[in-house]
Design a protein around this motif. Structure first.
Motif, PDB file in Angstrom:
ATOM      1  N   ARG A  29       0.751  -1.205   0.033  1.00 31.69           N
ATOM      2  CA  ARG A  29      -0.104   0.611  -0.058  1.00 31.69           C
ATOM      3  C   ARG A  29       0.801   1.285  -0.521  1.00 31.69           C
ATOM      4  N   ARG A  45     -15.955  -0.241  -2.148  1.00 29.19           N
ATOM      5  CA  ARG A  45     -16.122  -1.589  -1.789  1.00 29.19           C
ATOM      6  C   ARG A  45     -16.988  -2.355  -3.781  1.00 29.19           C
ATOM      7  N   GLY A  56     -14.142  -4.488  -5.270  1.00 31.08           N
ATOM      8  CA  GLY A  56     -13.157  -4.921  -4.645  1.00 31.08           C
ATOM      9  C   GLY A  56     -11.982  -4.042  -4.409  1.00 31.08           C
ATOM     10  N   THR A  67      -9.414  -3.682  -2.061  1.00 29.10           N
ATOM     11  CA  THR A  67      -9.406  -4.282  -0.749  1.00 29.10           C
ATOM     12  C   THR A  67      -8.102  -3.081  -0.183  1.00 29.10           C
ATOM     13  N   SER A 114      -8.527   3.279  -0.064  1.00 29.72           N
ATOM     14  CA  SER A 114      -9.242   3.920   1.485  1.00 29.72           C
ATOM     15  C   SER A 114      -8.606   5.792   1.727  1.00 29.72           C
ATOM     16  N   SER A 123      -4.046   3.872  -2.094  1.00 32.23           N
ATOM     17  CA  SER A 123      -4.019   1.887  -2.221  1.00 32.23           C
ATOM     18  C   SER A 123      -2.935   1.253  -2.871  1.00 32.23           C
ATOM     19  N   ASP A 132      -5.300  -2.524  -7.214  1.00 32.83           N
ATOM     20  CA  ASP A 132      -6.584  -1.352  -6.870  1.00 32.83           C
ATOM     21  C   ASP A 132      -6.527  -0.611  -7.894  1.00 32.83           C
TER      22      ASP A 132
END
Length: 374
Positions: free
Chosen positions: A69, A199, A202, A204, A207, A255, A259
């Motif tokens: 991340r 969501r 997906g 994951t 944020s 991220s 993603d």
């Protein structure tokens, strides 16, 4: 300091044309460019390929990992703009609504006029609103900031130009856009991004941190910064734990490369916006004093690579982290990359040059890119 390739145990997918050239750029970024570590992923109809080079942690020499991340900086703007355009599609506001309508009395003074600034002008940076991040002393006075305080910092400076008469990159535009999302929905921007984009897709590892949370969730690389100094002898600081409230809707998100490629492929591929909103997002205006051969839409930019190939996406830089995600117009091939630094040396003048080479390798003629007609 190896590069993980698609045919070794650390990678996924199958090596395809152009991937070898990307791998060479990754290796050169560390060996010649002096970045601590670099990570990239290519997503296309054949699956996913990823490669890494260098270290996630220079003390332990732990290598960069595919699932790292990282802070994505201004790529956050693409998420914020997408949420706003989805609200437009629902009829909850229009691009021609003014800031004054949704945030009455907030944008005024020093040549700023919220009644002349539309949502569109926020998203394409033609508002003339001064960017609060140009005033670093003001952003050093306290531990954290509310969005309203960021806007106040911006408005303490004269407007860059009357709304609609020029172009200037302003992080304050997207702070205001985030506030409009919250006013329209009655919910937090982080919730809207999570429910509408994260969501369903997906994502994951993606944020928008809440409040003044400085933590970067594991797994992650350490983020090393020279505070954007061009001096090769500038001291290096560890900015992994970073309070990002000054950037919020303009640059505060976290991220991963997987993603980011999934998000941009879905966005360009028409999964997230209807035809009218996607057309609006991809309507570009000329930029000034920004990236070479660039134009800007609504939270998304268009670059023409030196080879003449056009690509669409966004880049972002925050202390110790520099990221790009760009793809073909239809999203059929997307490249995302991150360095855990805000500098590069050697044959590149800056990270923009490094990422340009990476995009040429992953999206240019060698990878099947089509040259632009303009």
């Amino acid at each position: 300091m190896g590069v993980h390739m698609a045919d070794d145990t650390s990678a996924t997918g199958v090596t395809r044309e152009g991937d070898t050239a990307v791998r060479q750029v990754l290796d050169a970024a560390v060996r010649e460019g002096g970045v601590p570590g670099i990570l990239a992923e290519i997503r296309d109809g054949g699956g996913q390929w990823y490669g890494t080079a260098g270290a996630a942690d220079t003390d332990t020499c732990r290598p960069r990992g595919h699932g790292d991340r990282f802070r994505i900086g201004s790529i956050t703007k693409t998420f914020t703009a997408t949420v706003l355009l989805r609200l437009v599609a629902e009829g909850r506001l229009t691009l021609e609504d003014t800031v004054e309508r949704w945030l009455p009395g907030m944008v005024t003074g020093n040549g700023h006029d919220g009644s002349a600034v539309t949502v569109r002008r926020l998203l394409d940076h033609t508002s003339g609103i001064h960017s609060h991040t140009n005033d670093q002393p003001a952003l050093s006075r306290q531990a954290s900031y509310t969005p309203g305080e960021l806007v106040a910092i911006a408005l303490s400076h004269p407007a860059d130009f009357p709304a609609g008469t020029g172009w200037a990159y302003s992080n304050t535009n997207y702070v205001l856009a985030g506030l409009i999302v919250e006013r329209v929905t009655g919910r937090g921007l982080a919730e809207e991004i999570a429910d509408r984009l994260v969501r369903p897709l997906g994502l994951t590892g993606t944020s928008l941190p809440l409040g003044a949370d400085p933590d970067l969730p594991a797994p992650h690389a350490r983020h090393y910064t020279r505070l954007f100094s061009p001096d090769p002898g500038a001291p290096v600081h560890d900015a992994t734990e970073l309070e990002t409230s000054p950037y919020w809707a303009a640059g505060g998100m976290i991220s991963t490369v997987s993603d980011l490629t999934r998000f941009l492929a879905a966005l360009l591929g028409g999964e997230l916006l209807g035809p009218e909103q996607q057309r609006e997002m991809l309507t570009m205006v000329p930029t000034a004093d920004w990236l070479p051969r660039a134009s800007y839409g609504l939270g998304l930019s268009r670059l023409v690579l030196p080879s003449g190939v056009p690509v669409w996406g966004m880049g972002g830089a925050l202390f110790g982290s520099w990221s790009y995600v760009y793809g073909t117009r239809d999203g059929s091939r997307v490249v995302a990359a991150n360095i855990n630094a805000d500098w590069v040396r050697g044959r590149w003048e800056d990270p923009v040059g490094l990422f340009t080479d990476l995009l040429e390798a992953g999206l240019g003629p060698a990878a099947g890119g089509v040259q632009s007609l303009d």
